[in-house]
Enzyme design. Sequence first.
Site, short mmCIF file in Angstrom:
data_model
loop_
_atom_site.label_atom_id
_atom_site.label_comp_id
_atom_site.label_asym_id
_atom_site.label_seq_id
_atom_site.Cartn_x
_atom_site.Cartn_y
_atom_site.Cartn_z
N LYS A 1 6.72 13.61 5.85
CA LYS A 1 7.46 12.39 5.48
C LYS A 1 8.85 12.77 4.99
O LYS A 1 9.04 13.06 3.81
CB LYS A 1 6.71 11.63 4.39
CG LYS A 1 5.37 11.05 4.85
CD LYS A 1 4.62 10.38 3.71
CE LYS A 1 3.31 9.75 4.20
NZ LYS A 1 2.49 9.26 3.09
N LYS B 1 10.06 5.42 1.61
CA LYS B 1 9.39 4.96 0.37
C LYS B 1 9.51 6.01 -0.72
O LYS B 1 9.40 5.69 -1.91
CB LYS B 1 7.94 4.55 0.64
CG LYS B 1 7.01 5.65 1.15
CD LYS B 1 6.41 6.52 0.09
CE LYS B 1 5.77 7.75 0.70
NZ LYS B 1 5.27 8.72 -0.29
N SER C 1 1.86 10.83 -7.50
CA SER C 1 3.00 10.97 -6.58
C SER C 1 4.06 11.89 -7.17
O SER C 1 4.54 11.66 -8.28
CB SER C 1 3.60 9.60 -6.28
OG SER C 1 4.93 9.75 -5.83
N ASP D 1 2.32 2.30 1.51
CA ASP D 1 2.65 3.58 0.88
C ASP D 1 3.56 3.39 -0.33
O ASP D 1 3.52 4.16 -1.29
CB ASP D 1 3.30 4.52 1.91
CG ASP D 1 3.02 5.99 1.61
OD1 ASP D 1 2.40 6.28 0.57
OD2 ASP D 1 3.44 6.85 2.42
N1 LIG Z 1 0.40 15.53 -0.65
C1 LIG Z 1 0.27 14.31 -0.19
O1 LIG Z 1 -0.40 13.50 -0.83
C2 LIG Z 1 0.91 13.91 1.10
C3 LIG Z 1 1.98 14.60 1.63
N2 LIG Z 1 2.55 14.17 2.79
C4 LIG Z 1 3.68 14.88 3.38
O2 LIG Z 1 3.23 16.11 3.91
C5 LIG Z 1 4.26 17.11 3.79
C6 LIG Z 1 3.71 18.30 3.04
O3 LIG Z 1 3.37 17.83 1.75
P1 LIG Z 1 2.41 18.67 0.79
O4 LIG Z 1 1.35 19.36 1.56
O5 LIG Z 1 2.00 17.75 -0.28
O6 LIG Z 1 3.45 19.72 0.20
P2 LIG Z 1 3.15 21.14 -0.40
O7 LIG Z 1 4.36 21.51 -1.17
O8 LIG Z 1 1.82 21.18 -1.05
O9 LIG Z 1 3.07 22.07 0.91
C7 LIG Z 1 4.18 22.24 1.74
C8 LIG Z 1 3.76 22.93 3.00
O10 LIG Z 1 4.91 23.12 3.82
C9 LIG Z 1 5.02 24.49 4.15
N3 LIG Z 1 6.41 24.92 4.32
C10 LIG Z 1 7.46 24.67 3.52
N4 LIG Z 1 8.56 25.27 4.01
C11 LIG Z 1 8.18 25.92 5.13
C12 LIG Z 1 8.87 26.72 6.09
N5 LIG Z 1 10.18 26.96 5.97
N6 LIG Z 1 8.17 27.20 7.13
C13 LIG Z 1 6.85 26.95 7.25
N7 LIG Z 1 6.15 26.21 6.37
C14 LIG Z 1 6.81 25.69 5.34
C15 LIG Z 1 4.37 25.21 2.98
O11 LIG Z 1 4.03 26.49 3.40
P3 LIG Z 1 3.74 27.66 2.34
O12 LIG Z 1 2.41 27.31 1.75
O13 LIG Z 1 3.72 28.86 3.19
O14 LIG Z 1 4.86 27.63 1.33
C16 LIG Z 1 3.18 24.32 2.71
O15 LIG Z 1 2.16 24.57 3.65
C17 LIG Z 1 5.44 16.41 3.09
O16 LIG Z 1 6.36 15.98 4.05
C18 LIG Z 1 4.78 15.23 2.39
O17 LIG Z 1 5.68 14.15 2.21
C19 LIG Z 1 2.09 13.09 3.46
C20 LIG Z 1 1.03 12.38 2.98
C21 LIG Z 1 0.35 12.73 1.76
O1 LIG Z 2 3.09 10.37 0.60
C1 LIG Z 2 2.30 10.42 -0.30
C2 LIG Z 2 1.20 9.46 -0.45
O2 LIG Z 2 1.11 8.60 0.64
C3 LIG Z 2 2.41 11.46 -1.33
O3 LIG Z 2 3.39 11.07 -2.24
P1 LIG Z 2 4.25 12.18 -2.97
O4 LIG Z 2 4.82 13.06 -1.91
O5 LIG Z 2 5.24 11.43 -3.77
O6 LIG Z 2 3.28 12.95 -3.84
#
Ligand SMILES: NC(=O)C1=CN([C@@H]2O[C@H](COP(=O)(O)OP(=O)(O)OC[C@H]3O[C@@H](n4cnc5c(N)ncnc54)[C@H](OP(=O)(O)O)[C@@H]3O)[C@@H](O)[C@H]2O)C=CC1
Ligand SMILES: O=C(CO)COP(=O)(O)O
Length: 312
Positions: free
Chosen positions: A82, A170, A233, A223
């Site tokens: 996102k 959002k 969040s 969302d």
């Molecule tokens: N958490 C949530 O509730 C939700 C998150 N999202 C979206 O999903 C995405 C990830 O979020 P989230 O998992 O929470 O974030 P985290 O910070 O927990 O994880 C980020 C992920 O991205 C990887 N990453 C970052 N930079 C790089 C790079 N340069 N090359 C390869 N991998 C990279 C990290 O790898 P590494 O571990 O190796 O650092 C890790 O796997 C975001 O865009 C977020 O908005 C969408 C819905 C729900």
């Molecule tokens: O996108 C999300 C829930 O839908 C997660 O929100 P945050 O990235 O703000 O934690």
Amino acid sequence: MQQRTIAILGAGAWGTTLATLAKAKGHTVKVWSRQSHEHLQTVIDGADLVLSAVSMKGVSAVVEQIQPAAIAAHTVFVTATKGLAAEASVATKPLLPSQIWQAALPSHAVVVLSGPNLSKEIQQGLPAATVVASQDLAAAQTVQAALSSNAFRVYTNSDVVGVELGGALKNVIAIAVGACDGLQLGTNAKAALVTRGLAEIIRVGTYWGAKPETFYGLSGLGDLLATCNSALSRNYQVGYGLAQGQSLSVVLAQLQGTAEGVNTTQVLMKLATQQQIAVPISHQVDRLLRGDITPQAAVEALMLRDYKPETR
Ligand SMILES: NC(=O)C1=CN([C@@H]2O[C@H](COP(=O)(O)OP(=O)(O)OC[C@H]3O[C@@H](n4cnc5c(N)ncnc54)[C@H](OP(=O)(O)O)[C@@H]3O)[C@@H](O)[C@H]2O)C=CC1
Ligand SMILES: O=C(CO)COP(=O)(O)O
């Protein structure tokens, strides 16, 4: 139910949660992250679905590691990131994660997954719903069938830009609402911010060709409600911390995981300024993140804007 081989890219909060959902459905799941010993191409070899949950700053670096010619024709790519690309410009560069994936993999179906999906709640087994959007309806339905369960209800949508922009934009409003709650401005103020925030998202989204009604769905209003009402969040936490007087660097250092809204605000402001799209709430969030204004002054700036009709 057809068993699939699913490769998940990114082992952060969301990638790990999507892996849990996919394993619960009996699929064969392989997870790749930068820490993996296996090469990315090896992990996605033979996958029916490749599901990316890397944060925005990692998307291009991950896509560049993929050799499109070596991927089976039927493989569907799903992006759950996102955010907006930092290098986005109105004229030339891709703006959205799915556009980066599609540009690199022109002959493969790309599907966007977005919705009110706080990963910690889903990890606890609590029910949630989401949307999968693609120009390729069959690909979206494949993802829908693969991930739907009694805990995760998946809808399809053909408005890819709308679904993806809803999830990205959002986060900016969630920072504003976190600040509103941090200042203890009350329920009326919060309702006003969420509602006018949605109007702002629709103004931006329709400029880029999204359908207005998409933003009243799960990836927009849905969302917004989830992230603006939950201390889970990260984006909300950023706004809340700033309202407590903490600097952005301190807030980010304490944060567990990624708050995409910080970079999304910068990119949005660049594009909205170029295109003269009114985004007053995002503008104040941008000033707050840059340390150019106090949270209290940002509230006053919003309250004292020129009078206008609600519908414009
Ligand atoms: N958490 C949530 O509730 C939700 C998150 N999202 C979206 O999903 C995405 C990830 O979020 P989230 O998992 O929470 O974030 P985290 O910070 O927990 O994880 C980020 C992920 O991205 C990887 N990453 C970052 N930079 C790089 C790079 N340069 N090359 C390869 N991998 C990279 C990290 O790898 P590494 O571990 O190796 O650092 C890790 O796997 C975001 O865009 C977020 O908005 C969408 C819905 C729900
Ligand atoms: O996108 C999300 C829930 O839908 C997660 O929100 P945050 O990235 O703000 O934690």
